[in-house]
Design a protein around this motif. Structure first.
Motif, PDB file in Angstrom:
ATOM      1  N   GLN A   8      -6.729  -2.880   3.730  1.00 25.15           N
ATOM      2  CA  GLN A   8      -7.502  -2.527   5.137  1.00 25.15           C
ATOM      3  C   GLN A   8      -6.286  -2.648   6.133  1.00 25.15           C
ATOM      4  OE1 GLN A   8     -10.872  -5.132   4.944  1.00 25.15           O
ATOM      5  NE2 GLN A   8     -11.653  -3.907   3.211  1.00 25.15           N
ATOM      6  N   GLY A   9      -6.464  -1.708   7.165  1.00 28.06           N
ATOM      7  CA  GLY A   9      -5.597  -1.948   8.441  1.00 28.06           C
ATOM      8  C   GLY A   9      -6.508  -2.882   9.374  1.00 28.06           C
ATOM      9  N   PRO A  10      -5.638  -3.110  10.448  1.00 31.72           N
ATOM     10  CA  PRO A  10      -6.159  -4.018  11.486  1.00 31.72           C
ATOM     11  C   PRO A  10      -7.549  -3.621  11.956  1.00 31.72           C
ATOM     12  CG  PRO A  10      -3.917  -3.407  12.075  1.00 31.72           C
ATOM     13  CD  PRO A  10      -4.391  -2.586  10.789  1.00 31.72           C
ATOM     14  N   ALA A  11      -7.982  -2.559  11.953  1.00 34.43           N
ATOM     15  CA  ALA A  11      -9.394  -2.228  12.452  1.00 34.43           C
ATOM     16  C   ALA A  11     -10.419  -2.371  11.385  1.00 34.43           C
ATOM     17  CB  ALA A  11      -9.590  -0.760  12.904  1.00 34.43           C
ATOM     18  N   GLY A  12      -9.925  -2.377  10.109  1.00 32.27           N
ATOM     19  CA  GLY A  12     -10.941  -2.621   8.878  1.00 32.27           C
ATOM     20  C   GLY A  12     -11.078  -4.143   8.709  1.00 32.27           C
ATOM     21  N   ASP A  13     -10.129  -4.907   9.082  1.00 26.52           N
ATOM     22  CA  ASP A  13     -10.176  -6.389   8.829  1.00 26.52           C
ATOM     23  C   ASP A  13     -10.403  -7.353   9.849  1.00 26.52           C
ATOM     24  OD1 ASP A  13      -7.486  -6.532   9.476  1.00 26.52           O
ATOM     25  OD2 ASP A  13      -6.944  -6.590   7.324  1.00 26.52           O
ATOM     26  N   GLY A  14     -10.336  -6.641  11.055  1.00 32.30           N
ATOM     27  CA  GLY A  14     -10.409  -7.646  12.296  1.00 32.30           C
ATOM     28  C   GLY A  14      -9.098  -8.452  12.530  1.00 32.30           C
ATOM     29  N   ASP A  15      -8.095  -7.982  12.032  1.00 35.01           N
ATOM     30  CA  ASP A  15      -6.507  -8.684  12.287  1.00 35.01           C
ATOM     31  C   ASP A  15      -5.814  -8.057  13.491  1.00 35.01           C
ATOM     32  OD1 ASP A  15      -4.380 -10.002  12.020  1.00 35.01           O
ATOM     33  OD2 ASP A  15      -3.554  -9.035  10.376  1.00 35.01           O
ATOM     34  N   ASP A  16      -5.550  -8.814  14.301  1.00 34.29           N
ATOM     35  CA  ASP A  16      -4.932  -8.135  15.488  1.00 34.29           C
ATOM     36  C   ASP A  16      -3.379  -8.249  15.331  1.00 34.29           C
ATOM     37  OD1 ASP A  16      -4.097 -10.868  15.560  1.00 34.29           O
ATOM     38  OD2 ASP A  16      -5.179 -11.384  17.574  1.00 34.29           O
ATOM     39  N   GLY A  17      -2.960  -8.535  14.165  1.00 31.07           N
ATOM     40  CA  GLY A  17      -1.591  -8.293  13.959  1.00 31.07           C
ATOM     41  C   GLY A  17      -0.581  -9.388  14.388  1.00 31.07           C
ATOM     42  N   GLU A  18      -1.151 -10.026  15.144  1.00 31.04           N
ATOM     43  CA  GLU A  18      -0.473 -11.403  15.725  1.00 31.04           C
ATOM     44  C   GLU A  18      -0.469 -12.598  14.807  1.00 31.04           C
ATOM     45  OE1 GLU A  18       1.386 -11.496  18.412  1.00 31.04           O
ATOM     46  OE2 GLU A  18       0.832  -9.182  18.807  1.00 31.04           O
ATOM     47  N   ALA A  19       0.638 -13.419  15.036  1.00 29.90           N
ATOM     48  CA  ALA A  19       0.604 -14.611  14.211  1.00 29.90           C
ATOM     49  C   ALA A  19       1.107 -15.949  14.853  1.00 29.90           C
ATOM     50  CB  ALA A  19       1.851 -14.393  12.923  1.00 29.90           C
ATOM     51  N   PRO A  20       0.074 -16.203  15.925  1.00 29.49           N
ATOM     52  CA  PRO A  20       0.302 -17.405  16.504  1.00 29.49           C
ATOM     53  C   PRO A  20       0.487 -18.920  15.954  1.00 29.49           C
ATOM     54  CG  PRO A  20      -1.920 -16.729  16.960  1.00 29.49           C
ATOM     55  CD  PRO A  20      -1.347 -15.561  16.127  1.00 29.49           C
ATOM     56  N   TRP A  21      -0.201 -18.737  14.512  1.00 30.20           N
ATOM     57  CA  TRP A  21      -0.296 -19.975  13.841  1.00 30.20           C
ATOM     58  C   TRP A  21       1.041 -19.934  12.912  1.00 30.20           C
ATOM     59  CZ3 TRP A  21       0.425 -16.928   9.587  1.00 30.20           C
ATOM     60  CH2 TRP A  21      -0.088 -15.748   9.474  1.00 30.20           C
ATOM     61  N   HIS A  22       1.872 -19.014  12.774  1.00 27.76           N
ATOM     62  CA  HIS A  22       2.911 -19.162  12.088  1.00 27.76           C
ATOM     63  C   HIS A  22       4.303 -19.754  12.691  1.00 27.76           C
ATOM     64  CE1 HIS A  22       5.830 -16.924   9.002  1.00 27.76           C
ATOM     65  NE2 HIS A  22       5.523 -18.307   8.812  1.00 27.76           N
ATOM     66  N   ASP A  23       3.972 -21.096  12.898  1.00 24.42           N
ATOM     67  CA  ASP A  23       5.006 -21.784  13.738  1.00 24.42           C
ATOM     68  C   ASP A  23       5.551 -22.925  12.907  1.00 24.42           C
ATOM     69  OD1 ASP A  23       6.517 -23.534  15.258  1.00 24.42           O
ATOM     70  OD2 ASP A  23       4.630 -23.868  17.021  1.00 24.42           O
ATOM     71  N   GLN A  24       6.890 -22.849  12.474  1.00 27.75           N
ATOM     72  CA  GLN A  24       7.487 -23.718  11.531  1.00 27.75           C
ATOM     73  C   GLN A  24       7.641 -24.983  11.891  1.00 27.75           C
ATOM     74  OE1 GLN A  24       9.073 -21.032  13.222  1.00 27.75           O
ATOM     75  NE2 GLN A  24      11.231 -20.935  12.950  1.00 27.75           N
ATOM     76  N   THR A  25       7.342 -25.367  13.168  1.00 27.67           N
ATOM     77  CA  THR A  25       7.106 -26.715  13.658  1.00 27.67           C
ATOM     78  C   THR A  25       5.518 -27.297  13.416  1.00 27.67           C
ATOM     79  OG1 THR A  25       6.199 -26.368  15.838  1.00 27.67           O
ATOM     80  CG2 THR A  25       8.524 -26.370  15.574  1.00 27.67           C
ATOM     81  N   MET A  26       4.923 -26.518  12.788  1.00 31.61           N
ATOM     82  CA  MET A  26       3.479 -27.272  12.461  1.00 31.61           C
ATOM     83  C   MET A  26       3.431 -27.450  10.929  1.00 31.61           C
ATOM     84  SD  MET A  26       0.746 -24.438  14.022  1.00 31.61           S
ATOM     85  CE  MET A  26       0.675 -24.066  15.879  1.00 31.61           C
ATOM     86  N   PRO A  27       2.641 -28.647  10.888  1.00 27.54           N
ATOM     87  CA  PRO A  27       2.341 -28.966   9.388  1.00 27.54           C
ATOM     88  C   PRO A  27       1.426 -27.742   8.706  1.00 27.54           C
ATOM     89  CG  PRO A  27       1.774 -30.763  10.866  1.00 27.54           C
ATOM     90  CD  PRO A  27       2.179 -29.496  11.563  1.00 27.54           C
ATOM     91  N   ILE A  28       1.499 -27.517   7.387  1.00 31.45           N
ATOM     92  CA  ILE A  28       0.776 -26.471   6.845  1.00 31.45           C
ATOM     93  C   ILE A  28      -0.717 -26.656   6.889  1.00 31.45           C
ATOM     94  CG2 ILE A  28       0.697 -27.653   4.413  1.00 31.45           C
ATOM     95  CD1 ILE A  28       1.205 -25.199   3.149  1.00 31.45           C
ATOM     96  N   ALA A  29      -1.111 -27.900   6.969  1.00 39.25           N
ATOM     97  CA  ALA A  29      -2.573 -27.996   7.237  1.00 39.25           C
ATOM     98  C   ALA A  29      -2.768 -27.194   8.529  1.00 39.25           C
ATOM     99  CB  ALA A  29      -2.999 -29.402   6.850  1.00 39.25           C
ATOM    100  N   ASP A  30      -2.221 -27.439   9.506  1.00 36.67           N
ATOM    101  CA  ASP A  30      -2.456 -26.952  10.620  1.00 36.67           C
ATOM    102  C   ASP A  30      -2.290 -25.487  10.851  1.00 36.67           C
ATOM    103  OD1 ASP A  30      -2.908 -29.639  11.671  1.00 36.67           O
ATOM    104  OD2 ASP A  30      -1.118 -29.733  12.586  1.00 36.67           O
ATOM    105  N   ARG A  31      -1.410 -25.240  10.297  1.00 43.41           N
ATOM    106  CA  ARG A  31      -1.015 -23.579  10.083  1.00 43.41           C
ATOM    107  C   ARG A  31      -2.126 -23.026   9.469  1.00 43.41           C
ATOM    108  NH1 ARG A  31       4.051 -25.159   8.264  1.00 43.41           N
ATOM    109  NH2 ARG A  31       3.680 -24.007   6.117  1.00 43.41           N
TER     110      ARG A  31
END
Length: 534
Positions: free
Chosen positions: A53-76
């Motif tokens: 499903q594309g962004p319009a179909g699954d509500g995904d805005d395409g951004e990944a602000p959570w994908h930060d290598q300084t964050m522990p996996i639980a926080d991501r």
């Protein structure tokens, strides 16, 4: 190590194919990005519900602000809650787009979610944590209902995309090891080496900011100890090779994978079986799970002797290691340098060795050939305008890409100003490349050099402390258009440096803390604040 460049857009799925425009766009992007499958991968006719499903179909805005290598996996994973499954898989990756898996993170997660990639253990920085999370998410995918879209075209007619020699972990080339020299002086607590390779025979080139992938080999003494514990012969045949050769070059002997404990649980019983099952499920019955490499696992279950073939199949593949390049092709064509910290430590009176670092520091000899590749950088490079001033912050081996930056700017005659922040433990024995850097300072190539030594005084003093100390001048450079670069440890140093940068912007840029955070965020978006962290 750094990020990899996404592949160019290629139109593979024809407009006449039985897909919606969003699905066709996604499939084109997927097949253009997949460079590392062992063979052409057929597209599943029933991908998971959240995949195509594309962004319009699954509500995904395409951004990944959570994908930060300084964050522990639980926080991501918490930040990725509610996102499509492919996005949550991406959140599980430990280091954004480092490229060691052979993909960028988006393409690796898409390939898993689309069932085109079965290997869930390719994320080297993530290790067991990422592999376990991907396994759990993959199980969720298996339970998802099929979306009922039309089957894909026959995969055999789709073209196979192969990376050029030396440009992918799946297509390495042989390079010649030249020499090594110790950078630390007497009295240092560290062991850091300058490593030189000759690329003239393999035809590789690179640009500053790129990384160098090396296929190291396991240490022979460790291999022979493991063979002895198996009660096997080193000449036993496994996958068409001798057991010794397979253990030296094909499989990882570092952290024992869950699959090894699963194997042990199948061939033992009683309390040992329960303990092995617990370890295979990520539990820690004896409080030692974090220290169990393959050798330690065999010692823990010393009465168990798996068949060599089953044992090898239970191990993870030996992954290449990536290092930031510390030289400039423009300055020294055909030659490539690395700056490598040697990893040695003791667990339960047994010496442990870092795979690639000790391979480079002591096991490889001048003239030996090594399988290598260049990993293209993404978002970590010198500014296009050579007049742009740059501020480089790299303690320890984090100086590697900045030595390359400076050598490149010298070779190309770039007029932009250069400011280096470097730090380590002690000034008298840990000042890497001191002669070179001082000469650059004298010549004017290095406009400013700010040093921080954490063990020279009674109080520890780091590069972020030096940044705050010269905050007014730092802000002047920033306001004048300087790009800021950081290289080093993601979990501690990079976070501390970013906090210091926010403080400087707030104090000398007359902004509130929230405004300063937004300002730094805008620097990142514009490519003026770049990180090569791991």
């Amino acid at each position: 190590m750094n990020q990899m460049t996404p592949p160019p857009k290629i139109e593979i799925i024809p407009s006449s194919a039985p897909f919606s425009e969003a699905q066709r766009s996604w499939l084109n992007g997927f097949f253009a990005g997949i460079l590392s499958t062992d063979s052409p991968a057929p597209l599943s006719a029933e991908p998971g519900v959240a995949v195509l499903q594309g962004p319009a179909g699954d509500g995904d805005d395409g951004e990944a602000p959570w994908h930060d290598q300084t964050m522990p996996i639980a926080d991501r994973m918490k930040l990725a809650e509610g996102r499509p499954l492919r996005r949550r898989m991406m959140a599980a990756m430990a280091q954004q787009d480092c490229g060691q898996c052979g993909y960028n993170c988006n393409d690796y997660s898409d390939a898993i979610a689309n069932k085109a990639e079965a290997r869930l253990n390719l994320c080297v920085p993530g290790g067991k944590e990422t592999a376990r999370m991907l396994k759990a998410l993959n199980e969720e995918l298996e339970k998802a209902p099929a979306p009922g879209i039309a089957a894909a075209p026959d995969a055999t007619v789709l073209p196979t995309i192969t990376a050029k020699p030396g440009r992918s972990r799946d297509n390495p080339v042989p390079a010649t090891f030249l020499s090594r020299r110790l950078l630390n002086k007497a009295g240092s607590e560290k062991e850091t080496w300058h490593i030189d390779f000759d690329l003239s025979g393999c035809g590789l080139d690179y640009v500053v900011g790129d990384s160098f992938g090396i296929f190291a080999r396991n240490e022979l003494g460790l291999v022979d100890q493991i063979i002895a514990m198996l009660g096997a012969s080193h000449t036993a045949e496994v996958n068409g090779k001798t057991l010794r050769d397979v253990l030296i070059g094909d499989v990882s002997l570092a952290p024992a994978p869950d699959t090894l404990f699963e194997l042990i649980s199948f061939i033992t019983g009683g309390a040992q079986r329960e303990k092995a099952r617990a370890l295979a499920q990520g539990e820690d019955p004896d409080g030692d799970a974090a220290t169990l490499d393959v050798m330690a696992a065999l010692q823990k279950f010393s009465g168990v002797r798996p068949h060599p073939e089953a044992f090898v199949e239970a191990l993870d593949p030996l992954q290449p290691r990536l290092y930031s390049i510390s030289s400039s092709h423009n300055a020294t064509p055909g030659k490539l340098s690395l700056t490598v910290d040697c990893v040695r430590y003791v667990v339960n009176k047994r010496k442990r060795l870092g795979l690639a670092s000790t391979f480079l520091a002591e096991r490889i000899k001048s003239g030996d050939q090594v399988k290598v590749y260049v990993q293209k950088a993404h978002g970590f490079a010198l500014p296009q305008d050579p007049n742009t001033p740059i501020v480089m912050i790299g303690p320890g081996t984090g100086i590697a890409p900045f030595r390359a930056f400076l050598l490149d700017r010298k070779a190309t005659g770039a007029p932009g100003k250069n400011w280096l922040f470097f730090g380590h433990q002690r000034s008298d024995c840990d000042f890497f490349y001191s002669d070179e850097l001082n000469a650059m300072k004298t010549s004017g190539l290095l406009t400013r050099m700010s040093l921080a030594w954490s063990r020279d005084g009674d109080k520890k003093f780091y590069v972020q402390d030096r940044m705050r100390e010269v905050g007014r001048e730092f802000w002047t450079w920033l306001a004048g258009g300087a790009n800021v670069y950081v290289c080093g440890d993601a979990k501690r140093m990079a976070r501390d440096v970013e906090r210091a940068l926010v403080d400087i912007v707030a104090q000398f840029g007359a902004r509130t803390t929230d405004e300063a955070v937004s300002f730094v965020g805008e620097l990142k978006k514009k490519g003026r604040f770049q990180q090569d962290v791991y």
